[in-house]
Design a protein around this motif. Structure first.
Motif, mmCIF file in Angstrom:
data_model
loop_
_atom_site.group_PDB
_atom_site.id
_atom_site.type_symbol
_atom_site.label_atom_id
_atom_site.label_comp_id
_atom_site.label_asym_id
_atom_site.label_seq_id
_atom_site.Cartn_x
_atom_site.Cartn_y
_atom_site.Cartn_z
ATOM 1 N N UNK A 56 78.538 -64.717 4.680
ATOM 2 C CA UNK A 56 78.524 -64.189 3.308
ATOM 3 C C UNK A 56 77.279 -64.601 2.520
ATOM 4 N N UNK A 57 76.801 -65.834 2.679
ATOM 5 C CA UNK A 57 75.596 -66.252 1.949
ATOM 6 C C UNK A 57 74.360 -65.512 2.468
ATOM 7 N N UNK A 58 74.314 -65.212 3.768
ATOM 8 C CA UNK A 58 73.192 -64.450 4.320
ATOM 9 C C UNK A 58 73.232 -63.002 3.843
ATOM 10 N N UNK A 59 74.431 -62.454 3.693
ATOM 11 C CA UNK A 59 74.557 -61.091 3.165
ATOM 12 C C UNK A 59 74.009 -61.057 1.741
ATOM 13 N N UNK A 60 74.332 -62.068 0.945
ATOM 14 C CA UNK A 60 73.811 -62.168 -0.412
ATOM 15 C C UNK A 60 72.289 -62.296 -0.393
ATOM 16 N N UNK A 61 71.775 -63.121 0.516
ATOM 17 C CA UNK A 61 70.330 -63.296 0.644
ATOM 18 C C UNK A 61 69.658 -61.979 1.027
ATOM 19 N N UNK A 62 70.280 -61.216 1.926
ATOM 20 C CA UNK A 62 69.738 -59.922 2.337
ATOM 21 C C UNK A 62 69.729 -58.945 1.161
ATOM 22 N N UNK A 63 70.788 -58.938 0.368
ATOM 23 C CA UNK A 63 70.841 -58.050 -0.797
ATOM 24 C C UNK A 63 69.744 -58.410 -1.797
#
Length: 181
Positions: A56-63
């Motif tokens: 989830x934190x990587x998804x946020x970073x990608x966004x």
């Protein structure tokens, strides 16, 4: 089984490797491809090989990266328009302007030889920093005779074979340092 292990080790340790250029490609770039990092849905592919699901934190970073990339692309369009205006107004000085532009893109506005008079030169935008999960350590690929190593994992073709041992990781790091020198 033991013979396969020895062949894998030989393929990693004894054959000269050629690291692939480091790349950072995301599916939001217009040129796409299967080199570097590609995220589809929440699945991370590195150099065309499925790696894992993003956290989830990587998804946020990608966004956040994609938002920064969109902003960068808009700034780049404005920069190109400024450059076209300079050319149309006769301020484009042939190859000299192009060389200064390249130097600024590579070395920043002060260049490698200190500050320059760039008062009439627009400053190119700074591209966003790529996400931490797509760094040089995970995208660098070493091609050996019969196998490849990526992110401390051995692949035969596109099939995962095994992880490198800590000793092999050290050998690969030494090899990488020698290649850099």
């Amino acid at each position: 089984m033991y013979l396969i292990f020895l062949i894998s080790c030989a393929c990693i340790i004894f054959v000269q490797a050629h690291p692939v250029n480091k790349r950072d490609i995301f599916d939001s770039f217009p040129f796409g491809g299967n080199l570097g990092c590609v995220v589809t849905g929440n699945t991370l592919y590195i150099n065309g090989l499925q790696d894992r699901q993003l956290t989830p934190s990587e998804i946020n970073e990608l966004q956040q990266y994609q938002s920064s990339l969109n902003s960068f692309q808009q700034q780049m369009q404005q920069f190109k328009q400024q450059m076209h205006q300079m050319r149309d107004n006769g301020q484009w000085n042939g190859g000299r302007m192009h060389a200064r532009m390249g130097s600024m893109m590579q070395n920043g506005p002060n260049g490698p030889n200190g500050p320059q008079d760039n008062s009439n030169m627009p400053t190119p935008p700074t591209p966003p920093t790529r996400p931490s999960f797509c760094n040089d350590n995970v995208t660098t690929q070493y091609i050996f005779d019969g196998c490849k190593v990526q992110d401390n994992k051995v692949y035969i073709g596109n099939n995962y074979a095994r992880d490198l041992t800590p000793a092999e990781q050290n050998q690969l790091q030494q090899f990488n340092n020698q290649m850099d020198a």
